[in-house]
Design a protein around this motif. Structure first.
Motif, PDB file in Angstrom:
ATOM      1  N   ALA A   1      -2.769  -4.537  -3.087  1.00 36.05           N
ATOM      2  CA  ALA A   1      -2.674  -3.342  -2.231  1.00 36.05           C
ATOM      3  C   ALA A   1      -2.559  -2.076  -3.063  1.00 36.05           C
ATOM      4  O   ALA A   1      -3.170  -1.043  -2.743  1.00 36.05           O
ATOM      5  CB  ALA A   1      -1.473  -3.474  -1.297  1.00 36.05           C
TER       6      ALA A   1
ATOM      7  N   TYR B   1       0.828  -1.208   0.000  1.00 32.92           N
ATOM      8  CA  TYR B   1       0.000   0.000   0.000  1.00 32.92           C
ATOM      9  C   TYR B   1       0.863   1.259   0.000  1.00 32.92           C
ATOM     10  O   TYR B   1       0.597   2.213  -0.739  1.00 32.92           O
ATOM     11  CB  TYR B   1      -0.908  -0.015   1.230  1.00 32.92           C
TER      12      TYR B   1
ATOM     13  N   ARG C   1      -5.179   1.128  -3.198  1.00 33.94           N
ATOM     14  CA  ARG C   1      -4.749   2.515  -3.005  1.00 33.94           C
ATOM     15  C   ARG C   1      -5.091   3.381  -4.226  1.00 33.94           C
ATOM     16  O   ARG C   1      -5.584   4.505  -4.078  1.00 33.94           O
ATOM     17  CB  ARG C   1      -3.248   2.568  -2.734  1.00 33.94           C
TER      18      ARG C   1
END
Length: 380
Positions: free
Chosen positions: A190, A62, A194
């Protein structure tokens, strides 16, 4: 300007490392000595915690999918690994009579390259791939990225299914989620979360309920497969391992990881004091892993120091396990904080020495005359 860290995700980082300690608690315990109820408790807690490593990778993915990477940052991340590996090796040689073979000695001197810590080696490879993975995430359309994730997950889940059976297959990843392929898959997931800001799309209650229900399903499947195998109820030529739905790359553990990750992304801590404590502890969590997983002390910590075998029949088994792991966590973060302070002090000393050397060098070679027109120094 320094970006403010998300307190919710830092809580998950802390919780994930605590879960890892719990997983290793059961790993070093003689499960045959557990009472029936404690065996069931241990297995269910294990299932609740097994998504910890996935969560840790999702957190890294992330932030790295939008952050900057460099060899300097990687060396800074890996420096504690060498520090603890060498330090624990020296202390062990001085205080114990353990005989360390030459091959093992090399592993302690080169803990990352020789794979002494599986997660550190996989993470290092993932970090080196990050610039390329970022380009894939940034330059792909949403539909393309979604298709890539579906393909990666399909083959990961297929690998999990075939890898936990006695069905022969040469096209599967047999690492059970311990390798770079699965970590790369989580990284891209991830990055997708995001990029398209999916953290607020699903309600918190639904995420928590999904995590609990998925864990219960894994637990039921664990007991069911074990029962079917033990009683030869399945087709004789096909057998499944009880870990079918509890490996890192299984569909249920993936669901658990995503649910917890999205849940904690939505958590916002308003209290400044609590937030300060969270942000103080979270950078120390990697040290917890490196310290307690060192091969020279890994088993000793649980068996000799925590004496986990003494409480296998206790009615307070769960409470004792949670408290002992909490104690181990506190001790490890304390050691890691001390290590950080020592490194900081050494860094300041080195800077001071460098500053004095530069000053001495300048005085020694101080120019006697400077021609502004010619813009150069002259010496007598």
């Amino acid at each position: 300007m320094k970006k403010e860290r998300k307190a919710g995700i830092e809580i998950l980082r802390i919780l994930s490392m605590y879960m890892v300690l719990i997983l290793h608690y059961k790993l070093h315990q003689n499960v045959s000595s557990l009472t029936d109820i404690n065996y069931k408790i241990a297995n269910f807690v294990d299932i609740l915690c097994v998504c910890a490593v996935n969560c840790y990778v999702l957190i890294s993915g992330y932030f790295l999918s939008k952050g900057e990477t460099s060899i300097k940052k990687l060396i800074k991340t890996l420096s504690p690994v060498w520090f603890y590996s060498i330090t624990i090796l020296i202390v062990n040689l001085l205080l114990t009579e353990d005989v360390i073979k030459y091959n093992n000695l090399l592993k302690f001197i080169f803990p990352v390259t020789l794979g002494e810590y599986w997660f550190v080696l996989s993470y290092t490879l993932l970090y080196l791939l990050t610039p390329f993975l970022k380009k894939v995430i940034d330059n792909s359309e949403r539909k393309e990225l979604k298709s890539l994730i579906i393909i990666l997950l399909f083959f990961s889940f297929l690998s999990n299914f075939l890898g936990n059976s006695n069905i022969n297959s040469n096209i599967i990843d047999k690492t059970r989620g311990y390798g770079i392929i699965w970590l790369t898959t989580l990284f891209i997931c991830a990055g997708y979360i995001r990029k398209y800001k999916l953290e607020n799309k699903i309600p918190k209650k639904f995420l928590l309920l999904s995590y609990i229900c998925s864990s219960i399903l894994v637990y039921i499947s664990f007991l069911s497969i074990k029962y079917l195998n033990d009683n030869n109820i399945l087709i004789h030529s096909i057998k499944f391992k009880a870990t079918l739905l509890s490996d890192y790359n299984s569909i249920n553990i993936f669901i658990n990881s995503i649910c917890l990750f999205l849940l904690f992304l939505q958590i916002d801590i308003k209290n400044k004091f609590i937030k300060k404590i969270i942000l103080f502890i979270s950078p120390l969590t990697f040290g917890v892993y490196i310290i307690h997983c060192n091969p020279l002390i890994f088993k000793k910590i649980y068996v000799e120091l925590l004496q986990i075998q003494k409480y296998t029949t206790s009615s307070n088994y769960l409470i004792i396990m949670l408290l002992k792991c909490a104690l181990l966590f506190i001790v490890c973060i304390s050691i890691e904080k001390l290590r950080q302070l020592i490194f900081k002090l050494i860094g300041l000393i080195i800077k001071k020495i460098q500053s004095k050397l530069k000053k001495w060098f300048w005085i020694w070679y101080e120019p006697r005359f400077f021609d502004k027109k010619e813009a150069r120094f002259y010496y007598e």
